[in-house]
Design a protein around this motif. Structure first.
Motif, mmCIF file in Angstrom:
data_model
loop_
_atom_site.group_PDB
_atom_site.id
_atom_site.type_symbol
_atom_site.label_atom_id
_atom_site.label_comp_id
_atom_site.label_asym_id
_atom_site.label_seq_id
_atom_site.Cartn_x
_atom_site.Cartn_y
_atom_site.Cartn_z
ATOM 1 N N PHE A 111 68.334 54.481 -1.585
ATOM 2 C CA PHE A 111 69.369 54.311 -0.581
ATOM 3 C C PHE A 111 69.220 55.311 0.566
ATOM 4 C CE2 PHE A 111 72.791 52.285 -3.526
ATOM 5 C CZ PHE A 111 71.976 51.169 -3.657
ATOM 6 N N SER A 112 68.344 56.304 0.385
ATOM 7 C CA SER A 112 68.152 57.303 1.441
ATOM 8 C C SER A 112 66.677 57.413 1.843
ATOM 9 C CB SER A 112 68.652 58.670 0.958
ATOM 10 O OG SER A 112 67.910 59.102 -0.163
ATOM 11 N N ASP A 113 65.893 56.391 1.548
ATOM 12 C CA ASP A 113 64.455 56.432 1.838
ATOM 13 C C ASP A 113 64.220 56.456 3.348
ATOM 14 O OD1 ASP A 113 61.746 56.311 1.774
ATOM 15 O OD2 ASP A 113 61.611 54.304 0.907
ATOM 16 N N THR A 114 63.490 57.464 3.820
ATOM 17 C CA THR A 114 63.183 57.584 5.245
ATOM 18 C C THR A 114 61.783 57.079 5.582
ATOM 19 O OG1 THR A 114 62.511 59.880 4.845
ATOM 20 C CG2 THR A 114 64.758 59.504 5.612
ATOM 21 N N THR A 134 66.810 50.335 0.286
ATOM 22 C CA THR A 134 68.099 50.067 -0.352
ATOM 23 C C THR A 134 68.096 48.673 -0.961
ATOM 24 O OG1 THR A 134 69.251 51.499 1.215
ATOM 25 C CG2 THR A 134 70.592 49.890 0.027
ATOM 26 N N LEU A 135 67.590 47.725 -0.191
ATOM 27 C CA LEU A 135 67.513 46.355 -0.692
ATOM 28 C C LEU A 135 66.474 46.234 -1.797
ATOM 29 C CD1 LEU A 135 67.641 44.740 2.836
ATOM 30 C CD2 LEU A 135 69.482 44.726 1.148
ATOM 31 N N GLY A 136 65.395 47.033 -1.665
ATOM 32 C CA GLY A 136 64.376 47.039 -2.706
ATOM 33 C C GLY A 136 64.928 47.483 -4.049
ATOM 34 N N PHE A 137 65.866 48.423 -4.019
ATOM 35 C CA PHE A 137 66.497 48.844 -5.271
ATOM 36 C C PHE A 137 67.198 47.665 -5.929
ATOM 37 C CE2 PHE A 137 70.557 49.806 -7.259
ATOM 38 C CZ PHE A 137 70.123 50.512 -8.371
ATOM 39 N N LEU A 138 67.948 46.905 -5.135
ATOM 40 C CA LEU A 138 68.664 45.761 -5.693
ATOM 41 C C LEU A 138 67.691 44.754 -6.282
ATOM 42 C CD1 LEU A 138 71.307 45.246 -2.857
ATOM 43 C CD2 LEU A 138 71.577 46.500 -5.000
ATOM 44 N N LEU A 139 66.516 44.621 -5.647
ATOM 45 C CA LEU A 139 65.527 43.668 -6.143
ATOM 46 C C LEU A 139 64.827 44.158 -7.405
ATOM 47 C CD1 LEU A 139 63.925 42.631 -2.737
ATOM 48 C CD2 LEU A 139 65.357 41.207 -4.200
ATOM 49 N N GLN A 188 64.285 40.223 5.822
ATOM 50 C CA GLN A 188 63.841 39.360 4.720
ATOM 51 C C GLN A 188 64.407 39.846 3.391
ATOM 52 O OE1 GLN A 188 59.549 38.701 4.220
ATOM 53 N NE2 GLN A 188 59.896 38.807 2.018
ATOM 54 N N LEU A 189 64.311 41.154 3.154
ATOM 55 C CA LEU A 189 64.816 41.703 1.898
ATOM 56 C C LEU A 189 66.324 41.593 1.789
ATOM 57 C CD1 LEU A 189 62.609 44.896 1.419
ATOM 58 C CD2 LEU A 189 62.388 42.687 0.297
ATOM 59 N N SER A 190 67.028 41.631 2.922
ATOM 60 C CA SER A 190 68.486 41.484 2.904
ATOM 61 C C SER A 190 68.881 40.151 2.281
ATOM 62 C CB SER A 190 69.056 41.582 4.329
ATOM 63 O OG SER A 190 68.822 42.838 4.892
ATOM 64 N N PHE A 191 68.227 39.108 2.739
ATOM 65 C CA PHE A 191 68.518 37.785 2.197
ATOM 66 C C PHE A 191 68.152 37.708 0.718
ATOM 67 C CE2 PHE A 191 67.271 33.452 1.129
ATOM 68 C CZ PHE A 191 68.399 32.742 1.524
ATOM 69 N N THR A 192 66.947 38.191 0.380
ATOM 70 C CA THR A 192 66.478 38.115 -1.003
ATOM 71 C C THR A 192 67.377 38.914 -1.936
ATOM 72 O OG1 THR A 192 64.205 37.931 -0.182
ATOM 73 C CG2 THR A 192 64.485 38.439 -2.514
ATOM 74 N N ALA A 193 67.784 40.115 -1.504
ATOM 75 C CA ALA A 193 68.641 40.957 -2.343
ATOM 76 C C ALA A 193 69.999 40.315 -2.568
ATOM 77 C CB ALA A 193 68.801 42.332 -1.706
ATOM 78 N N ALA A 194 70.563 39.718 -1.522
ATOM 79 C CA ALA A 194 71.865 39.059 -1.669
ATOM 80 C C ALA A 194 71.783 37.915 -2.674
ATOM 81 C CB ALA A 194 72.342 38.547 -0.310
ATOM 82 N N VAL A 195 70.717 37.122 -2.555
ATOM 83 C CA VAL A 195 70.531 36.015 -3.495
ATOM 84 C C VAL A 195 70.343 36.547 -4.915
ATOM 85 C CG1 VAL A 195 68.974 34.135 -4.163
ATOM 86 C CG2 VAL A 195 69.580 34.464 -1.760
#
Length: 451
Positions: free
Chosen positions: A68-71, A232-237, A371-378
């Motif tokens: 969530f804090s990856d720079t 952040t989205l990668g974590f959810l995935l 792209q990841l936003s959509f994938t993570a939400a799904v």
């Protein structure tokens, strides 16, 4: 033949560096997984599944805060034109250290709420200690990223394997002595410390100093702001299944799930390693938008790498249940069906994952984030619904459903970057579908009923 072998080991062309990088990445990752498996087999005979479940939650929380804090420091060094500039590298290192310190504080603050959410009081003590590892990793040398930038991966791989081997010996001794979850936690911290120290001592390149340049920081921030969102989205995935499962199943069931997950996701993890170490540099130096010749080279690289990982996934699906029964004690045998289903359902993600390198090499991290936003939400919707209704089975089949729903969005962004290859994607998908069908219809028709 002799001249080709000599060119393979000493040649400086992009092709030879990519081939050497592929071989080193495969051998290094393979060695890592062999060591992990060996350690796993020892530890599962010394510790009960509940401890692995607790450590899974610890890893979920620390990974969540970290991502969530990856720079995007590592990717920024690989992608930037200033990636070899000492001042740019020092700025990245200082930012990395400050981030590690902040993560330490955040995880410590979250330990109480996490313990309450998962109804596991032990987490209140485990998480503050585990977060020290985030601080330690913040001091890791940027020489690691520099080596990746130039596909000089030999020493990096040797460091990773050596430190992991030492760590596993320490883990086994601690598990034998303590017989508690603390053995896993302390052993992990030792491994992180060894890896950080080795990154400074045994890699060539610029020795980091405490320096900060405004221009370098600005470039890294502008690039990293989308990396932050995509991580952040990668974590959810990547971690969402265990984060949700921890709320709905026992720690013992979660520990068993994690055993199956560890083996089943080896092909996908290796695909991501190839993407970071091979495809990003390849896309950067041979962008597909520059001509048909570059697209042919990218296609050949993707076909070889992705095809090999799909074959590995099918092997794990075919032999997975037997492997679990052969290698693990009876307490962990229910990881077999999980391994089979996860190996099959992860194949669509293996096919589409190559496009990540396309966006990052072009500096278009915004496209990856969208792209990841959509994938993570799904994925969160599918996972929550599936786990709540079907438990472990819902988590095991979710990746395939998510990948199929999100593929049209992947296509949209790949076309925007002139890198979509429908012929290759379609051929690989057909091969994967036929292989998965054969496994489920003739080899393991009973596997779903066991979950």
């Amino acid at each position: 033949m002799r001249s080709w072998i000599q060119a393979f080991f000493t040649g400086d062309s992009l092709k030879m560096r990519a081939m050497r990088g592929s071989m080193i990445t495969f051998l290094g990752f393979g060695g890592t997984q062999v060591l992990r498996l060996a350690g796993n087999l020892v530890l599962t005979r010394l510790l009960v599944p509940e401890y692995f479940g607790l450590m899974t939650i610890v890893q979920v929380v620390t990974t969540a805060v970290q991502m969530f804090s990856d720079t995007g420091v590592h990717v920024s060094i690989m992608q930037s034109k200033r990636g070899d500039d000492p001042l740019f590298l020092d700025t990245a290192w200082v930012v990395q250290i400050l981030r590690g310190a902040l993560l330490w504080v955040i995880v410590t603050a979250l330990s109480g709420p996490a313990a309450a959410f998962y109804d596991q009081p032990e987490l209140a003590a485990l998480l503050p200690v585990a977060s020290v590892g985030l601080l330690i990793c913040g001091f890791r040398s940027t020489k690691m990223a520099t080596a990746g930038r130039h596909l000089a991966l030999g020493r990096v791989t040797l460091i990773e394997l050596s430190t992991q081997a030492i760590c596993l010996v320490i883990l086994a001794l601690l598990a034998f002595w303590l017989r508690s979850v603390w053995a896993l936690l302390i052993g992990g911290l030792v491994g992180q410390a060894l890896n950080t120290l080795a990154s400074h001592l045994f890699l060539p390149g610029h020795a980091n100093r405490f320096r900060l340049e405004r221009a370098a920081f600005g470039e890294q921030f502008n690039f990293g702001k989308f990396i932050f969102l995509s991580s952040t989205l990668g974590f959810l995935l990547n971690q969402g299944d265990r984060a949700i499962l921890g709320k709905f199943v026992s720690m013992s069931e979660l520990g068993i799930y994690n055993i199956g997950f560890f083996l089943a996701t080896v092909p996908l993890m290796l695909t991501r390693q190839f993407g970071d170490r091979i495809l990003i540099p390849l896309y950067r130096e041979k962008p597909p938008s520059a001509g048909a010749e570059n697209r042919v080279k990218i296609r050949k690289a993707r076909l070889g790498l992705t095809g090999a990982m799909l074959v590995l996934s099918l092997f794990l699906a075919i032999a997975g249940d037997w492997l679990i029964r052969l290698l693990y004690t009876e307490a962990y045998h229910e990881a077999g069906p999980i391994l089979v289903l996860l190996a099959l359902s992860g194949m669509p993600f293996i096919i589409s994952n190559a496009y990540t390198g396309l966006y990052l090499a072009a500096g278009r991290s915004r496209d990856l984030t969208l792209q990841l936003s959509f994938t993570a939400a799904v994925q969160m919707i599918v996972l929550y619904t599936g786990v709540k209704a079907f438990g472990l089975l819902g988590a095991a089949i979710a990746p395939a459903i998510v990948a199929m729903i999100s593929y049209p969005v992947t296509v949209y962004f790949a076309r925007r970057n002139k890198g979509w290859d429908p012929g290759l994607d379609g051929g690989l998908a057909l091969a994967a579908l036929l292989g998965a069908g054969a496994v489920m219809l003739w080899i393991h028709p009973e596997i779903v009923s066991r979950l």
